[in-house]
Design a protein around this motif. Structure first.
Motif, PDB file in Angstrom:
ATOM      1  N   LYS A  79       0.834  -1.194   0.000  1.00  0.00           N
ATOM      2  CA  LYS A  79       0.000   0.000   0.000  1.00  0.00           C
ATOM      3  C   LYS A  79       0.878   1.257   0.000  1.00  0.00           C
ATOM      4  O   LYS A  79       0.598   2.229  -0.706  1.00  0.00           O
ATOM      5  CB  LYS A  79      -0.931   0.021   1.204  1.00  0.00           C
ATOM      6  N   ASP A  80       1.940   1.234   0.801  1.00  0.00           N
ATOM      7  CA  ASP A  80       2.859   2.374   0.820  1.00  0.00           C
ATOM      8  C   ASP A  80       3.488   2.605  -0.546  1.00  0.00           C
ATOM      9  O   ASP A  80       3.835   3.737  -0.900  1.00  0.00           O
ATOM     10  CB  ASP A  80       3.957   2.142   1.855  1.00  0.00           C
ATOM     11  N   LEU A  81       3.621   1.530  -1.322  1.00  0.00           N
ATOM     12  CA  LEU A  81       4.194   1.635  -2.665  1.00  0.00           C
ATOM     13  C   LEU A  81       3.142   1.987  -3.717  1.00  0.00           C
ATOM     14  O   LEU A  81       3.457   2.090  -4.902  1.00  0.00           O
ATOM     15  CB  LEU A  81       4.883   0.317  -3.050  1.00  0.00           C
ATOM     16  N   GLY A  82       1.879   2.149  -3.288  1.00  0.00           N
ATOM     17  CA  GLY A  82       0.810   2.515  -4.211  1.00  0.00           C
ATOM     18  C   GLY A  82       0.215   1.363  -4.979  1.00  0.00           C
ATOM     19  O   GLY A  82      -0.490   1.569  -5.968  1.00  0.00           O
ATOM     20  N   THR A  83       0.467   0.119  -4.520  1.00  0.00           N
ATOM     21  CA  THR A  83      -0.051  -1.067  -5.225  1.00  0.00           C
ATOM     22  C   THR A  83      -0.695  -2.020  -4.227  1.00  0.00           C
ATOM     23  O   THR A  83      -0.375  -3.203  -4.191  1.00  0.00           O
ATOM     24  CB  THR A  83       1.084  -1.786  -5.984  1.00  0.00           C
ATOM     25  N   ALA A  84      -1.598  -1.507  -3.427  1.00  0.00           N
ATOM     26  CA  ALA A  84      -2.214  -2.309  -2.374  1.00  0.00           C
ATOM     27  C   ALA A  84      -3.055  -3.441  -2.944  1.00  0.00           C
ATOM     28  O   ALA A  84      -3.612  -3.335  -4.040  1.00  0.00           O
ATOM     29  CB  ALA A  84      -3.097  -1.412  -1.499  1.00  0.00           C
ATOM     30  N   PRO A  85      -3.162  -4.550  -2.202  1.00  0.00           N
ATOM     31  CA  PRO A  85      -4.080  -5.616  -2.626  1.00  0.00           C
ATOM     32  C   PRO A  85      -5.520  -5.153  -2.493  1.00  0.00           C
ATOM     33  O   PRO A  85      -5.831  -4.238  -1.723  1.00  0.00           O
ATOM     34  CB  PRO A  85      -3.768  -6.754  -1.642  1.00  0.00           C
ATOM     35  N   GLU A  86      -6.419  -5.792  -3.238  1.00  0.00           N
ATOM     36  CA  GLU A  86      -7.832  -5.477  -3.098  1.00  0.00           C
ATOM     37  C   GLU A  86      -8.342  -5.865  -1.719  1.00  0.00           C
ATOM     38  O   GLU A  86      -9.168  -5.166  -1.133  1.00  0.00           O
ATOM     39  CB  GLU A  86      -8.650  -6.200  -4.176  1.00  0.00           C
ATOM     40  N   SER A  87      -7.857  -7.000  -1.223  1.00  0.00           N
ATOM     41  CA  SER A  87      -8.311  -7.499   0.075  1.00  0.00           C
ATOM     42  C   SER A  87      -7.212  -8.343   0.692  1.00  0.00           C
ATOM     43  O   SER A  87      -6.219  -8.698   0.031  1.00  0.00           O
ATOM     44  CB  SER A  87      -9.588  -8.339  -0.069  1.00  0.00           C
ATOM     45  N   LEU A  88      -7.428  -8.673   1.959  1.00  0.00           N
ATOM     46  CA  LEU A  88      -6.513  -9.525   2.707  1.00  0.00           C
ATOM     47  C   LEU A  88      -7.342 -10.618   3.374  1.00  0.00           C
ATOM     48  O   LEU A  88      -8.344 -10.326   4.036  1.00  0.00           O
ATOM     49  CB  LEU A  88      -5.775  -8.697   3.757  1.00  0.00           C
TER      50      LEU A  88
END
Length: 416
Positions: free
Chosen positions: A272-281
């Motif tokens: 997320k910090d890199l701007g590519t967060a997963p949709e869900s966990l």
């Protein structure tokens, strides 16, 4: 059915003896495809794609062992029980076997009988035909488990693991694909750190999910003899995030089983910090470090059950030291909120001792906001006998989960 119960398995040595060495890999590949086809019910060996991963071909941890036994009988070689984990395609296995035969020098001389401990991949340049020396760590750890001295055993392994910490950041293997070609996000799965940690922890769950979802599983580093360990938790999480960025295209969901949930959550925060967060966990019965529920599971798993397992399938020292090292890395870790990433925690309702879990302190808990769904089975059987129920719970939640709100980047602008 194991190799010992299969009558009339021919040796490939005779076929290789009169052929030039450059053709050995092709002869061995034919043997690998033939045995795989017989085990998995393919109509013909030609139906086994040599470049396709064993996971995609339908193998699980048990059939992987059977294939290894069959190939050991066919070739007369002592093979590691992690053969299809370390060499994950028929082509890779055949190439490895060809290298093993090349190191023998004399096809007419069978190698020494297998040692009591399973073989391990040997470092480059080593004599591949020589059985490995006995590793004392599995024996000592099994004794600690049998004597209910699990904590002492883990401390011993953690000390030994320090000798395996490498300089820099060791690279991880490519994710192993279980299924692909579907619309929608890819399920990127992280196995538990408990030995033996491998991608086939998800095989039974994949039997259900592979028909509707793209699914890939990460191989955690350090569980093979030739692999070093990351020095810090930050280094490990960064390597996991880099592997996801390098090999997964399009939207994805991170899934973590047990302690693999710690790594999945930490990697989700970094991504997320890199701007590519997963949709869900999605977390499969992940208990927080230091929790009562985790202590109960470790006591059950590393007590009599683990001692019994190690008596029949002794783990390698590399597997055990990697386990202890990763547990120690997360000893003081706690999850933080990840804005915009919806989270599911699946809780196993049974105890490994056969009794239902009683008391909230024994259930899996997760600090940040999340949905909780109970599933049948114990911490172990939820991904084995009850894997179909676990897979259905994941699919149902993904189908109805709330849309992920747009996240913002570090300067407060809505991310694209």
């Amino acid at each position: 059915m194991t190799a010992e119960t299969v009558p009339g398995i021919p040796s490939v040595r005779a076929a290789m003896a009169d052929r030039p060495r450059r053709e050995w890999a092709e002869i061995l590949l034919a043997a690998v495809r033939d045995q795989a086809a017989q085990l998995m019910g393919y109509d013909a060996p030609e139906d086994v794609d040599p470049q396709r991963g064993f996971a995609e071909l339908g193998f699980d941890s048990l059939t992987a062992v059977w294939l290894t036994e069959r190939l050991g009988a066919v070739t007369g070689l002592e093979l590691p029980r992690t053969l299809v984990v370390d060499w994950p395609t028929p082509h890779a296995v055949a190439t490895h076997l060809a290298d093993r035969f090349a190191a023998l020098g004399d096809l007419g001389t069978p190698p020494a009988a297998p040692a009591a401990a399973p073989a391990r991949p040997t470092p480059a340049g080593a004599d591949r035909a020589t059985p490995p020396a006995t590793d004392p760590l599995p024996v000592l750890f099994a004794q600690a488990c049998a004597q209910n001295q699990v904590k002492d055993g883990l401390e011993l392994l953690a000390v030994a693991a320090r000798m395996r910490v490498g300089a820099g950041s060791p690279r991880m293997r490519e994710p192993v694909s279980f299924s692909q070609g579907f619309a929608g996000p890819t399920l990127v799965c992280v196995p538990s750190v408990m030995a033996p940690s491998n991608v086939y922890q998800y095989a039974r769950t994949a039997d259900t999910l592979r028909t509707t979802h793209n699914m890939a599983v990460l191989s955690l580093p350090g569980y093979a003899d030739h692999e070093s360990l990351h020095r810090t938790r930050t280094d490990l999480v960064a390597a996991v995030a880099e592997t996801v960025l390098s090999h997964v295209t399009g939207p994805y969901v991170l899934v973590g089983y047990s302690s693999g949930g710690w790594i999945a959550h930490a990697a989700a925060a970094r991504l997320k910090d890199l701007g590519t967060a997963p949709e869900s966990l999605v977390l499969l019965d992940s208990h927080l470090p230091g929790s009562t529920g985790l202590a109960e599971i470790q006591s059950d798993l590393l007590g009599d059950a683990y001692a019994e397992w190690t008596a029949t399938q002794p783990p390698r020292g590399a597997e055990l030291t990697a386990m202890a090292h990763h547990l120690q890395l997360f000893d003081d870790w706690a999850p933080t909120d990840i804005d915009g990433v919806s989270t599911l925690l699946l809780c196993a309702t049974g105890r490994m001792g056969g009794q239902p879990r009683t008391g909230e302190h024994r259930r899996a808990h997760w600090g940040p906001e999340h949905d909780t769904v109970d599933v049948p089975g114990t911490h172990l059987t939820m991904i084995d006998e009850h894997a179909a129920s676990t897979a259905s719970a994941i699919s149902d939640w993904l189908a109805r989960r709330p849309a992920r709100p747009p996240h913002t980047d570090s300067i407060g602008q809505e991310a694209p």
